[in-house]
Each structure stands twice: as C-alpha cells, then as structure tokens.
Scaffold this motif. Structure first.
Motif, PDB file in Angstrom:
ATOM      1  N   UNK A  75      11.121  29.569  91.493  1.00 50.39           N
ATOM      2  CA  UNK A  75      12.285  29.132  90.710  1.00 50.39           C
ATOM      3  C   UNK A  75      12.113  27.685  90.245  1.00 50.39           C
ATOM      4  N   UNK A  76      11.539  26.856  91.094  1.00 48.27           N
ATOM      5  CA  UNK A  76      11.301  25.465  90.695  1.00 48.27           C
ATOM      6  C   UNK A  76      10.289  25.409  89.552  1.00 48.27           C
ATOM      7  N   UNK A  77       9.265  26.264  89.620  1.00 49.81           N
ATOM      8  CA  UNK A  77       8.279  26.292  88.535  1.00 49.81           C
ATOM      9  C   UNK A  77       8.949  26.705  87.227  1.00 49.81           C
ATOM     10  N   UNK A  78       9.821  27.699  87.327  1.00 51.44           N
ATOM     11  CA  UNK A  78      10.517  28.183  86.125  1.00 51.44           C
ATOM     12  C   UNK A  78      11.378  27.070  85.520  1.00 51.44           C
ATOM     13  N   UNK A  79      12.166  26.395  86.368  1.00 48.62           N
ATOM     14  CA  UNK A  79      13.062  25.375  85.813  1.00 48.62           C
ATOM     15  C   UNK A  79      12.268  24.164  85.304  1.00 48.62           C
ATOM     16  N   UNK A  80      11.140  23.870  85.961  1.00 46.09           N
ATOM     17  CA  UNK A  80      10.301  22.749  85.519  1.00 46.09           C
ATOM     18  C   UNK A  80       9.717  23.034  84.139  1.00 46.09           C
ATOM     19  N   UNK A  81       9.201  24.235  83.957  1.00 47.87           N
ATOM     20  CA  UNK A  81       8.636  24.595  82.653  1.00 47.87           C
ATOM     21  C   UNK A  81       9.751  24.671  81.603  1.00 47.87           C
ATOM     22  N   UNK A  82      10.899  25.209  81.990  1.00 50.25           N
ATOM     23  CA  UNK A  82      12.014  25.332  81.031  1.00 50.25           C
ATOM     24  C   UNK A  82      12.406  23.957  80.484  1.00 50.25           C
ATOM     25  N   UNK A  83      12.361  22.919  81.360  1.00 49.99           N
ATOM     26  CA  UNK A  83      12.702  21.562  80.895  1.00 49.99           C
ATOM     27  C   UNK A  83      11.753  21.085  79.796  1.00 49.99           C
ATOM     28  N   UNK A  84      10.523  21.586  79.806  1.00 49.97           N
ATOM     29  CA  UNK A  84       9.537  21.167  78.789  1.00 49.97           C
ATOM     30  C   UNK A  84       9.773  21.855  77.448  1.00 49.97           C
ATOM     31  N   UNK A  85      10.707  22.786  77.407  1.00 53.34           N
ATOM     32  CA  UNK A  85      10.918  23.580  76.191  1.00 53.34           C
ATOM     33  C   UNK A  85      12.210  23.221  75.476  1.00 53.34           C
ATOM     34  N   UNK A  86      12.949  22.259  76.034  1.00 50.18           N
ATOM     35  CA  UNK A  86      14.260  22.002  75.429  1.00 50.18           C
ATOM     36  C   UNK A  86      14.080  21.339  74.066  1.00 50.18           C
ATOM     37  N   UNK A  87      14.905  21.746  73.131  1.00 50.44           N
ATOM     38  CA  UNK A  87      14.879  21.191  71.777  1.00 50.44           C
ATOM     39  C   UNK A  87      13.900  21.883  70.840  1.00 50.44           C
ATOM     40  N   UNK A  88      13.133  22.835  71.344  1.00 48.13           N
ATOM     41  CA  UNK A  88      12.166  23.527  70.481  1.00 48.13           C
ATOM     42  C   UNK A  88      12.844  24.669  69.725  1.00 48.13           C
ATOM     43  N   UNK A  89      12.147  25.139  68.666  1.00 47.08           N
ATOM     44  CA  UNK A  89      12.717  26.216  67.836  1.00 47.08           C
ATOM     45  C   UNK A  89      12.179  27.581  68.240  1.00 47.08           C
ATOM     46  N   UNK A  90      10.887  27.616  68.615  1.00 46.85           N
ATOM     47  CA  UNK A  90      10.267  28.930  68.806  1.00 46.85           C
ATOM     48  C   UNK A  90       9.180  28.827  69.872  1.00 46.85           C
ATOM     49  N   UNK A  91       9.366  29.551  70.945  1.00 47.49           N
ATOM     50  CA  UNK A  91       8.399  29.583  72.032  1.00 47.49           C
ATOM     51  C   UNK A  91       7.845  31.000  72.138  1.00 47.49           C
ATOM     52  N   UNK A  92       6.524  31.126  72.210  1.00 52.03           N
ATOM     53  CA  UNK A  92       5.913  32.443  72.373  1.00 52.03           C
ATOM     54  C   UNK A  92       5.309  32.546  73.769  1.00 52.03           C
ATOM     55  N   UNK A  93       5.354  33.754  74.314  1.00 52.93           N
ATOM     56  CA  UNK A  93       4.842  34.004  75.656  1.00 52.93           C
ATOM     57  C   UNK A  93       3.857  35.162  75.577  1.00 52.93           C
ATOM     58  N   UNK A  94       2.679  34.966  76.140  1.00 55.06           N
ATOM     59  CA  UNK A  94       1.626  35.986  76.069  1.00 55.06           C
ATOM     60  C   UNK A  94       1.653  36.938  77.238  1.00 55.06           C
ATOM     61  N   UNK A  95       0.514  37.584  77.474  1.00 53.28           N
ATOM     62  CA  UNK A  95       0.411  38.607  78.513  1.00 53.28           C
ATOM     63  C   UNK A  95       0.446  37.989  79.913  1.00 53.28           C
ATOM     64  N   UNK A  96       0.878  38.768  80.868  1.00 53.44           N
ATOM     65  CA  UNK A  96       0.812  38.407  82.294  1.00 53.44           C
ATOM     66  C   UNK A  96       1.398  37.031  82.574  1.00 53.44           C
ATOM     67  N   UNK A  97       2.576  36.749  82.055  1.00 48.84           N
ATOM     68  CA  UNK A  97       3.173  35.426  82.202  1.00 48.84           C
ATOM     69  C   UNK A  97       4.615  35.493  82.684  1.00 48.84           C
ATOM     70  N   UNK A 149      12.947  32.179  78.703  1.00 47.80           N
ATOM     71  CA  UNK A 149      14.263  32.826  78.604  1.00 47.80           C
ATOM     72  C   UNK A 149      15.368  31.926  79.153  1.00 47.80           C
ATOM     73  N   UNK A 150      15.042  31.137  80.186  1.00 42.17           N
ATOM     74  CA  UNK A 150      16.027  30.170  80.712  1.00 42.17           C
ATOM     75  C   UNK A 150      16.313  29.082  79.668  1.00 42.17           C
ATOM     76  N   UNK A 151      15.259  28.566  79.045  1.00 40.05           N
ATOM     77  CA  UNK A 151      15.443  27.539  78.013  1.00 40.05           C
ATOM     78  C   UNK A 151      16.267  28.090  76.858  1.00 40.05           C
ATOM     79  N   UNK A 152      16.036  29.343  76.537  1.00 36.81           N
ATOM     80  CA  UNK A 152      16.797  29.984  75.451  1.00 36.81           C
ATOM     81  C   UNK A 152      18.276  30.098  75.824  1.00 36.81           C
ATOM     82  N   UNK A 153      18.512  30.542  77.067  1.00 36.36           N
ATOM     83  CA  UNK A 153      19.903  30.693  77.511  1.00 36.36           C
ATOM     84  C   UNK A 153      20.626  29.343  77.482  1.00 36.36           C
ATOM     85  N   UNK A 154      19.892  28.259  77.828  1.00 34.57           N
ATOM     86  CA  UNK A 154      20.515  26.931  77.818  1.00 34.57           C
ATOM     87  C   UNK A 154      20.675  26.359  76.415  1.00 34.57           C
ATOM     88  N   UNK A 155      19.907  26.905  75.458  1.00 40.69           N
ATOM     89  CA  UNK A 155      19.940  26.337  74.097  1.00 40.69           C
ATOM     90  C   UNK A 155      21.067  26.928  73.261  1.00 40.69           C
TER      91      UNK A 155
END
Lengths: 274, 251
Positions: B13-35, B43-49
């Motif tokens: 959960x800490x890894x998820x929230x840490x990465x989500x903080x790096x995505x704030x303010x962006x328009x489009x984030x893509x996620x590949x396989x096995x991630x 998805x957390x960054x999206x929910x917060x945006x």
C-alpha cells in the motif's frame, strides 16, 4: 465458398510445418482449440510471431516441440508467473528466440499490410536488441537530418494469422470488436484462419455498428465454429480465463513429465471445455 | 492517526501511494503488462484527480480508451499523448538501463526473462517513466545490466523526449539525474535504513547526509485505496487485489 467453414482439426492440417504463424496475446483472441490440434497432428518447425507477445498458447506449442523460432516482444502469463516451457526451451537452447519490442512488431506488420518493405520506428537505438537483428537498421530522416536517427524495421509477412473471435458469418467476416491487433494480423498475413464461438446467420458487414470491428471475409481463408475455442484462456466479452485449469497447467508444466501428462490428458485426449 | 496508519499499512500500500504521488497533475498515464502495484497507483491517482487523469491499463476493459488495437498506445506515446508509464527489469543498473531479456551472455542466457515488451520504445518517448521493482537486492540492482533492453540515457543527437524519472523499490525511492546519469536516494521506507539500502544496492548512487522517510498516506487516501480503488484494481488483477485488500467487488 463451400470450403470456407471447416473444423479446427482441418485448420491445423492446413498450417504446414515451418509456417510463419502470427498469434494474438492471451487477452485478445487465441485459438487454443487449433493450437491443441496442431500439437495433436505433431506440427514441427513453426515460426511463431507474437503480436506483440504470446502467453499460454505459445508456451504450450513450444513445450510440445512444435516451434523452431519464436519472434516476439515477450512471453507472458501475466499474474500466473513465468512461462515454464518457454523458460525451459530458452535455457536448453532448443528454440531460436528473435527478441523484439511491441511497436517494432506492429510496425513490421503495418509495412506488410501496406505492401511496403519497411517502416521507420522511433526509440530502440542503444538497446542491445538492435545488435541482434539483421532485419532492423538505423537510418536518418531523409526529410530532416535534425530529427536524429530512426530504426527501419523490415516488413513482417506471416504466412498465416491464427485467431479466435466471438462471431463469424458464412461469408468469412469476423467480428473482433476493438481487438484490432487481429485486424492488423489479418491484413498483414497471406492467409487468416479463424475459429469463432458462434456462426452468425447474417452479414456482419451489413450491421453498421459491427462493421468497423469486423475483419472482412476477403482476408479469411478458412474458419471453424468452436464454442469455448479460447479455453483455457479467456475471450473478451465472453468468458474469463479458467483460473483453476491454468494453475494446474503451470504446476504440471514445471517438469517434462508433468507437461507430458498434461498433453496426454487435455490435448491428445481432448476433454470438453468446462 | 499517523501511528494507526503506520501500523495497518501494508508495504504494497505504501508503494502504491508513493507512486500515485508521482502522478498527480498528469493528463494520461498508461500501465503495461504485469503491473499490479503501478496499476493500483494509477487508479488511485485517477480517483484523487476527480476524473482529470486518464488511465490506460493493459488488460482492463473499463480503463482502456483505445480502439485501434495494440499499436495505439505506442502511436499515442510517440505523439506525446502519454505522460507517464512504468517499466521494470530483471536487472536495473546505476545508469537506469533495464534488462528484461535474461542473465548471462545473450543469446545463451542462464536465466531467461519474459522479454523486452515495449520498453525499447516507450523509455524514449514517455516523459515520466517510473521504474518499479519490489525486490531491492544486489542481484536486481546491478552495476551493469547483462543485456540492455532499453537504455536509461541516449546521446544528444537522439530525438528523445522520455526517460527515467524515479526508481521505486520495496526499500526506498531514488530520483534519476539525467545529466549525471546517476540515481540519488530520495526517501527510505519505514522499517528500512540507508545502510541497509547501500548494502543491498549493487550500483553506486548519490545520497544526502539525511534521507527522509517515505511519506505515509493520509487517512482519506487509504480509505479511497481500500475501497473504490481496490474494486477497480480487481477487474485487471483479481488475485493481487484479493490478497492485498481482502474481499473486493470487481466493477
């Protein structure tokens, strides 16, 4: 047109040893029923092209000794972990792996669908992939030297695109919805062989909502009706992967003996899909 | 409150929230396989945006804006329509080169990895590539990768608009300095320390005297993650979502 509709076994007979066969990834449309028929008929020396990756389908064909060359951006079973028969074959050096990257495979197929010899692709330069590909070269932009170097990838022309789809009609039109990597495969390949969940008694191209997601019959050489034809992987919009079965596959495919017993039980003596 | 969060927080959960903080303010984030963890972060960054962030997640039917097959993500990236992407590696080195192919002298690899996927392209074209690898050991974080699937840096004549932004592991977070071609340790996860990170990192990197602890999520963020986001993650990563969040309802 009377020969258009046939069986998965017949499709497997019509894929000759040594053929270059384009396959979709597990999340798209995999004709697992034809893969099993290929194994049953003892297919050899296939050159598989993952568009852009292969999964259980590729792993099973590799494990059964059907594959000489694998051209792909990856072999992935997603959440299920590493692909056991691919790993074993790569370690033993029993298959030739042509390592690529997704957009280079898409671009090579796009060149083929346009009937041109190559396609420029961005990136890649500085990757060791480039050192091992004699079908990729670097070039400058002839219109703008400031643009920096580009990689030219040679056209990829599969002999056969093998796919599974939800619907096909008797004219050979194949509904794939938004899974348009299968459209690219069909355009690029010399022939396209299809299994479909259902034969639709009508014209898929006559329905304006469906037509944009339909591979026109002009690309399709043969098709077979095969309910649950993607099993044990899933088919978009129809059914998910058979989780318990895939876990059993993984468990058994860890050893040569286990994999042989899997083939014996589920491929040579086929069981109906659950 | 903070103590409560720290005690109930799973490392993932800490890894998820840490990465989500790096995505704030962006328009489009893509996620590949096995991630699953990067996917959850997106998805957390999206929910917060409040819906401003678009997420394109491979394998998801709900979060996929593409209608032109597998190639469309790559075409979008080349046009600058993707702001962030995630890459990983069986090996990652101190210059942010990644190896997704195998260990040993290619093509005679001793250990074979799945393959390069789209890395050799997206690393060049997505401005904010976040390297993510949970396992933080000298086996993974090596001085020099055995095979470069995608290089961390390029010569200046390459028309390169993308590259590494950060490296997030199970022990901490590094920033990447593109000019120096080096990582700098920027935070350490709770329960870990700088000596331990130095010991388990095979490459050399920069580090300040004092390295802060990775910021913990606040209560509302965690609630959002364990509720709405957990359910969204389950659509693409059911096994991961069930293991981490317990009972989930895929939308």
């Amino acid at each position: 047109m009377s020969e258009l509709v046939t069986s998965a076994e017949d499709l497997a007979e019509r894929i000759p040893d040594g053929a270059k066969v384009a396959l979709a990834p597990d999340y798209s449309g995999c004709s697992m029923v034809t893969a099993r028929a290929l194994i049953s008929r003892g297919a050899k020396n296939l050159h598989l092209i993952g568009v852009p990756s292969v999964g259980f389908q590729g792993d099973m064909l590799i494990g059964a000794g059907c594959v000489k060359t694998l051209e792909t951006a990856a072999v992935t079973l997603d959440e299920y972990g590493p692909a056991p028969r691919f790993m074993a074959a790569a370690k033993a050096g029993s298959i030739n792996v042509i390592d690529g990257t997704c957009p280079a495979i898409h671009s090579g197929l796009q060149a083929a669908e346009k009937g041109i010899p190559f396609m420029p692709v961005r990136g890649i330069i500085g990757s060791d992939l480039l050192e091992h590909r004699d079908d990729w070269i670097t070039s400058t932009d002839p219109f703008d030297e400031q643009d920096g170097p580009l990689v030219l990838v040679k056209a990829i022309r599969p002999d056969i695109a093998l796919i599974h789809a939800p619907l096909a009609d008797r004219n050979g039109n194949i509904w794939i919805g938004v899974r348009r990597e299968m459209m690219l495969m069909a355009h690029a390949a010399r022939e396209t062989f299809v299994t479909a969940e259902e034969i639709y008694d009508g014209d898929l191209l006559a329905d304006e909502a469906r037509a944009p997601g339909t591979i026109p019959g002009l690309y399709v050489s043969a098709l077979a009706e095969a309910a649950s034809g993607a099993w044990p992987v899933g088919l978009f919009g129809r059914y998910g992967p058979d989780d318990a079965h895939l876990r059993e596959y993984l468990e058994r495919a860890r050893t040569d003996e286990g994999f042989a017993s899997y083939l014996e039980e589920f491929v040579y003596t086929p069981r109906a899909a659950k | 409150m903070n103590g409560e969060i720290a005690s109930s927080l799973a490392p993932e959960e800490l890894l998820i929230t840490t990465v989500a903080d790096m995505l704030s303010g962006l328009r489009h984030v893509a996620v590949g396989a096995q991630s699953p963890i990067p996917g959850s972060a997106a998805l957390l960054a999206r929910a917060r945006s409040d819906g401003a962030l678009r997420v394109s997640m491979l394998g998801s039917e709900t979060h996929s804006p593409f209608t032109d097959g597998g190639r469309e993500l790559f075409d979008c990236a080349a046009q600058g329509r993707i702001d962030a992407f995630f890459l990983s590696g069986g090996q990652i080195d101190g210059e942010a080169n990644i190896n997704l192919v195998g260990i040993g002298d290619y093509p005679e690899t001793k250990v074979r990895f799945p393959g390069s996927f789209g890395s050799a392209y997206l690393y060049f074209l997505v401005p904010r590539v976040i390297l993510f690898r949970e396992e933080h050991t000298a086996r993974v974080l090596v001085p020099k990768v055995d095979f470069v699937s995608a290089p961390g840096s390029s010569d200046t004549n390459m028309n390169r608009t993308g590259g590494p932004h950060a490296l997030v592991t199970g022990r901490g977070v590094f920033d990447f300095d593109a000019n120096k071609r080096r990582f700098r340790l920027s935070s350490v996860h709770p329960g870990h320390d700088t000596d331990e990170i130095r010991e388990h990192t095979g490459f050399d990197y920069d580090s300040g005297e004092q390295v802060p602890e990775t910021r913990l999520p606040d209560g509302p963020t965690l609630e959002l993650l364990r509720g709405q986001v957990a359910d969204e993650v389950a659509e693409t990563y059911p096994a991961f979502a069930t293991r981490l969040f317990g009972a989930v309802t895929a939308p």
